[in-house]
Enzyme design. Structure first.
Site, PDB file in Angstrom:
ATOM      1  N   HIS A   1       3.284   9.916   1.034  1.00 15.53           N
ATOM      2  CA  HIS A   1       2.748  11.201   0.561  1.00 15.53           C
ATOM      3  C   HIS A   1       3.887  12.158   0.199  1.00 15.53           C
ATOM      4  O   HIS A   1       3.817  12.878  -0.784  1.00 15.53           O
ATOM      5  CB  HIS A   1       1.917  11.878   1.667  1.00 15.53           C
TER       6      HIS A   1
ATOM      7  N   HIS B   1       2.760  10.485   5.587  1.00 11.70           N
ATOM      8  CA  HIS B   1       3.943   9.645   5.795  1.00 11.70           C
ATOM      9  C   HIS B   1       4.826   9.783   4.569  1.00 11.70           C
ATOM     10  O   HIS B   1       4.497  10.536   3.637  1.00 11.70           O
ATOM     11  CB  HIS B   1       3.533   8.195   6.061  1.00 11.70           C
TER      12      HIS B   1
ATOM     13  N   ARG C   1      -3.117   4.287   7.915  1.00 12.71           N
ATOM     14  CA  ARG C   1      -3.790   3.384   8.869  1.00 12.71           C
ATOM     15  C   ARG C   1      -2.790   2.552   9.677  1.00 12.71           C
ATOM     16  O   ARG C   1      -3.181   1.931  10.667  1.00 12.71           O
ATOM     17  CB  ARG C   1      -4.743   2.451   8.125  1.00 12.71           C
TER      18      ARG C   1
ATOM     19  N   ASP D   1      -2.758   2.784  -3.888  1.00 13.56           N
ATOM     20  CA  ASP D   1      -4.188   2.674  -4.200  1.00 13.56           C
ATOM     21  C   ASP D   1      -4.330   2.506  -5.711  1.00 13.56           C
ATOM     22  O   ASP D   1      -4.808   3.385  -6.417  1.00 13.56           O
ATOM     23  CB  ASP D   1      -4.936   3.917  -3.721  1.00 13.56           C
TER      24      ASP D   1
ATOM     25  N   GLN E   1       0.736   4.525  -6.194  1.00 14.13           N
ATOM     26  CA  GLN E   1       0.400   3.181  -6.692  1.00 14.13           C
ATOM     27  C   GLN E   1      -0.230   2.316  -5.605  1.00 14.13           C
ATOM     28  O   GLN E   1      -0.902   1.337  -5.877  1.00 14.13           O
ATOM     29  CB  GLN E   1       1.673   2.502  -7.222  1.00 14.13           C
TER      30      GLN E   1
ATOM     31  N   GLN F   1     -16.397   9.077   0.869  1.00 15.39           N
ATOM     32  CA  GLN F   1     -15.740   7.847   0.432  1.00 15.39           C
ATOM     33  C   GLN F   1     -15.620   6.804   1.540  1.00 15.39           C
ATOM     34  O   GLN F   1     -15.044   5.747   1.338  1.00 15.39           O
ATOM     35  CB  GLN F   1     -14.385   8.144  -0.203  1.00 15.39           C
TER      36      GLN F   1
HETATM   37  O1  PAF Z   1      -5.978   8.527  -1.613  1.00 17.19           O
HETATM   38  C1  PAF Z   1      -6.571   9.298  -0.828  1.00 17.19           C
HETATM   39  O2  PAF Z   1      -6.025   9.716   0.205  1.00 17.19           O
HETATM   40  C2  PAF Z   1      -7.981   9.750  -1.134  1.00 17.19           C
HETATM   41  O3  PAF Z   1      -8.727   8.721  -1.671  1.00 17.19           O
HETATM   42  C3  PAF Z   1      -8.033  11.003  -2.034  1.00 17.19           C
HETATM   43  C4  PAF Z   1      -7.462  10.736  -3.413  1.00 17.19           C
HETATM   44  C5  PAF Z   1      -7.273  12.128  -1.365  1.00 17.19           C
HETATM   45  C6  PAF Z   1      -9.488  11.454  -2.208  1.00 17.19           C
HETATM   46  O4  PAF Z   1     -10.071  11.766  -0.987  1.00 17.19           O
END
Ligand code: PAF
Length: 278
Positions: A37, A34, A187, A150, A148, A61
């Site tokens: 990014h 989106h 999401r 995350d 930011q 993760q």
């Molecule tokens: O922020 C994300 O999309 C993920 O946590 C990352 C940094 C690509 C690691 O998989």
């Protein structure tokens, strides 16, 4: 845009560019791209010669297998968006390219691991550091751009860079928001129109905290913010905290920077957001 599936092919390509003196910028993503990014790609283009985006839905993760399974993967659309954004290289490996069977990983990142997101997503940051370490190792970026949105992830990766003396500089880029204030997230596609409206209480409360922020009233502000969100119908509140911008421990009047961070579920969708209030 060049697309690579294999580490060795990507490394060879980047080695040649590095030998020509080109700097490399990395934007690591899990796809379902989106504007948030794409703003990282734009920033990377401004500051480095070659922009490498990675799309890899990292299984280690995810602590909820259902979340991993339903994570959106619109790869053809993502490739179009990256091409339009002028991204130079995409690395889009399979899981077997990134992980050997039964691989172990643990990095002691201290308190950062278990507070806020760490409390609700046990093991999440071990998975994040595991894959980001691998991506840094393959791409060897001069600069790596993270959102930011995350915030805790940026702090965790920054701690890893410090602990392992990794030769990369991190750049934290501002949150991109919808016109109504909702923080952009992959999401968000899972939200119905009604849930989208409901979710606005998160950003509204964060903006309210920012506008009313005073170090002398932090406990009271945090409580009022918590009430605003936890009393909103349709919201399953997880946390709202005023945290020290560096350690993410509860903020004190001495904290140099302070960030308000929130997490809640709206319907089946878990959302996070934050605002730097000081
Ligand atoms: O922020 C994300 O999309 C993920 O946590 C990352 C940094 C690509 C690691 O998989």
């Amino acid at each position: 845009m060049k697309v690579f599936k294999l580490k060795t092919d990507l490394q060879q390509y980047l080695n040649d560019l590095r030998a020509e003196g080109k700097t490399i910028g990395l934007t690591a993503t899990m796809g379902a791209l989106h504007q948030g990014h794409l703003s990282l790609v734009a920033r990377a283009k401004e500051q480095t010669d070659v922009v490498v985006a990675t799309i890899f839905v990292n299984p280690t993760q995810f602590n909820d297998p259902k979340d991993l399974e339903k994570y959106p993967r619109p790869i053809a659309h993502d490739i179009r968006l990256l091409e339009q954004a002028g991204c130079d290289v995409l690395f889009n490996p399979e899981v077997t390219e990134m992980y050997a069977a039964n691989e172990q990983w643990h990095l002691d990142i201290g308190a950062l691991e278990h507070l806020l997101e760490g409390k609700f997503r046990p093991g999440h940051y071990q998975g994040v550091t595991q894959i980001v370490f691998k991506l840094f190792d393959v791409v060897k970026p001069d600069l790596a751009f993270f959102g930011q949105k995350d915030y805790q992830q940026v702090m965790v990766i920054s701690r890893m860079v410090e602990l392992l003396s990794l030769p990369v500089k991190l750049v934290m880029c501002p949150i991109e928001r919808e016109a109504d204030g909702l923080a952009m997230s992959s999401r968000n596609v899972h939200l119905s129109a009604q849930e989208h409206q409901t979710a606005l209480v998160l950003s509204k409360t964060l903006f309210w905290l920012r506008d009313h922020f005073s170090v002398d009233e932090m406990a009271d502000l945090q409580q009022q913010g918590t009430d605003q969100i936890s009393h909103a119908p349709g919201v399953d509140f997880e946390y709202l905290e005023l945290a020290d911008g560096e350690t993410l421990l509860p903020a004190t009047p001495q904290s140099k920077s302070i960030v308000a961070l929130v997490a809640a579920k709206v319907g089946a969708t878990r959302l996070i957001d934050n605002v730097i209030v000081k």
